[in-house]
Design an enzyme around this catalytic site. Structure first.
Site, PDB file in Angstrom:
ATOM      1  N   GLU A  36       0.835  -1.212   0.000  1.00 37.91           N
ATOM      2  CA  GLU A  36       0.000   0.000   0.000  1.00 37.91           C
ATOM      3  C   GLU A  36       0.866   1.256   0.000  1.00 37.91           C
ATOM      4  O   GLU A  36       0.533   2.236  -0.650  1.00 37.91           O
ATOM      5  CB  GLU A  36      -0.951  -0.007   1.201  1.00 37.91           C
ATOM      6  CG  GLU A  36      -2.056  -1.043   1.113  1.00 37.91           C
ATOM      7  CD  GLU A  36      -2.981  -0.836  -0.086  1.00 37.91           C
ATOM      8  OE1 GLU A  36      -3.043   0.287  -0.616  1.00 37.91           O
ATOM      9  OE2 GLU A  36      -3.623  -1.815  -0.514  1.00 37.91           O
ATOM     10  N   TYR A 119      -6.920   6.124   4.035  1.00 36.65           N
ATOM     11  CA  TYR A 119      -7.069   5.084   3.017  1.00 36.65           C
ATOM     12  C   TYR A 119      -6.221   3.851   3.371  1.00 36.65           C
ATOM     13  O   TYR A 119      -6.710   2.721   3.382  1.00 36.65           O
ATOM     14  CB  TYR A 119      -6.676   5.605   1.613  1.00 36.65           C
ATOM     15  CG  TYR A 119      -6.362   4.442   0.729  1.00 36.65           C
ATOM     16  CD1 TYR A 119      -7.386   3.619   0.282  1.00 36.65           C
ATOM     17  CD2 TYR A 119      -5.041   4.082   0.448  1.00 36.65           C
ATOM     18  CE1 TYR A 119      -7.116   2.478  -0.444  1.00 36.65           C
ATOM     19  CE2 TYR A 119      -4.756   2.952  -0.269  1.00 36.65           C
ATOM     20  CZ  TYR A 119      -5.796   2.149  -0.720  1.00 36.65           C
ATOM     21  OH  TYR A 119      -5.517   1.003  -1.414  1.00 36.65           O
ATOM     22  N   ASP A 137      -9.924   5.364  -2.250  1.00 35.63           N
ATOM     23  CA  ASP A 137      -8.781   5.922  -2.984  1.00 35.63           C
ATOM     24  C   ASP A 137      -9.295   6.560  -4.276  1.00 35.63           C
ATOM     25  O   ASP A 137     -10.515   6.632  -4.494  1.00 35.63           O
ATOM     26  CB  ASP A 137      -7.722   4.836  -3.268  1.00 35.63           C
ATOM     27  CG  ASP A 137      -8.178   3.853  -4.335  1.00 35.63           C
ATOM     28  OD1 ASP A 137      -9.391   3.809  -4.658  1.00 35.63           O
ATOM     29  OD2 ASP A 137      -7.322   3.127  -4.874  1.00 35.63           O
TER      30      ASP A 137
END
Ligand code: SF4
Length: 352
Positions: A36, A119, A137
């Site tokens: 991520e 997020y 996102d």
């Protein structure tokens, strides 16, 4: 559009069309966190080799915590937004030292980690721990704005609240981790920014953007902020095979990376202009100018850099004092140093 149908359609689409990516085959929060952070501001195609290199070099959060920052930055080289790499390293140390190497498992705890915003915390909580949190996102903003015809500016505070409520409301009761993956993947592959594949889209009969021809107007995102123009004049100081590089200062872009001797000015200057400054004058007195480059343009999110390079050869033993103690590095040492991609690309040019 009916909430249940929306999630069912997305999950069905995901099962047929999703890309097989290594971080989707694991529930390991370290690997999911790593992916991520790498994928923030980075496309999957570009981020994938970095992810594989990081997992190979640092297979556990402990191994990343034990690494030298310079090695982490070197592995990150080319991805940009280097604060992500520094935060990654600091967070690894925190998890290793204060959480005994065990990643926090709740959204609220994950949010406390450096470099982990709403997020990323939602993504880790959902994908690694099955917590029922909605991910939001750029892909999700786009899908929601188009399917539900939401015209609120996604960059505004109001927009964030509107979309956050909608995303939370749409979460199914089961398989929320798969649903979250599905909506992100759908935005990345089917409902793309410039060429959404509406003809073969399972949502096309209900999608407001498709029904009203607003695909290219949604989502609404107002531009903000000016781009800062900067002019970098690099003196590439060489002595034998070695080249002078120095670490970038604390309060500027590329902190902790290495570049050449830099003179910045409010506009592009000639070498004669620069020679008005004491340090440059002294360097020019001691060195021979071998060549100069064209002007290169390097674009960052909020800055546009114009850079020009002058190659100066210093005789053996020369160490001009005004410029301070100059550290020279061999080609092998330079290769191991973390550098901005502008510098790494320049060093790779055939004439270098
Ligand atoms: S119909 Fe087009 S705009 Fe609407 S969700 Fe599908 S791909 Fe996106």
């Amino acid at each position: 559009m009916d909430k249940q149908l929306f999630s069912q359609q997305l999950i069905g689409w995901y099962q047929r069309h999703h890309r097989d990516l290594p971080w989707r085959r694991t529930k390991n929060p370290y690997c999911i966190w790593l992916s991520e952070i790498i994928l923030q501001q980075t496309r999957v195609k570009q981020g994938l080799p970095y992810y594989l290199r990081f997992v190979e070099a640092f297979p556990t959060v402990q191994s990343l915590a034990n690494a030298e920052e310079r090695d982490v930055l070197r592995l990150w080289q080319g991805l940009g937004y280097y604060s992500r790499a520094r935060n990654l390293h600091q967070t690894a140390k925190l998890v290793a030292n204060e959480h005994r190497g065990v990643f926090p498992g709740r959204y609220a705890e994950l949010l406390m980690l450096k470099g982990v915003g709403t997020y990323t915390a939602a993504a880790i909580a959902s994908f690694a721990f099955n917590e029922k949190t909605a991910v939001l996102d750029g892909n999700v903003f786009r899908v929601l704005a188009r399917v539900f015809g939401v015209e609120t500016d996604i960059a505004s505070n109001e927009g964030k609240q509107v979309f956050s409520r909608l995303a939370t409301d749409l979460l199914p009761d089961a398989l929320t981790d798969v649903y979250n993956q599905a909506i992100m993947e759908f935005g990345a592959v089917q409902c793309t920014p410039a060429t959404p594949d509406c003809l073969f889209c399972p949502l096309n009969r209900d999608c407001q953007a498709n029904l009203t021809g607003r695909q290219h107007r949604l989502p609404v995102k107002k531009k903000k902020g000016n781009v800062r123009e900067r002019y970098f004049h690099y003196l590439v100081l060489r002595q034998g095979d070695a080249v002078h590089l120095k670490e970038r200062p604390e309060k500027d872009i590329w902190r902790g990376l290495y570049d050449f001797y830099l003179k910045e000015a409010p506009a592009m200057r000639t070498l004669d202009d620069l020679a008005g400054e004491e340090d440059v004058k002294e360097l020019l007195a001691a060195a021979v100018v071998e060549k100069e480059s064209a002007v290169f343009t390097h674009v960052l999110t909020h800055q546009r850099i114009r850079a020009k390079f002058w190659h100066l050869r210093l005789p053996p033993g020369a160490s001009p004092a005004v410029a301070g103690p100059l550290r020279f590095y061999s080609p092998q040492e330079i290769n191991a140093l973390p550098k901005p991609i502008l510098i790494a690309n320049y060093l790779n040019r055939p004439f270098f």
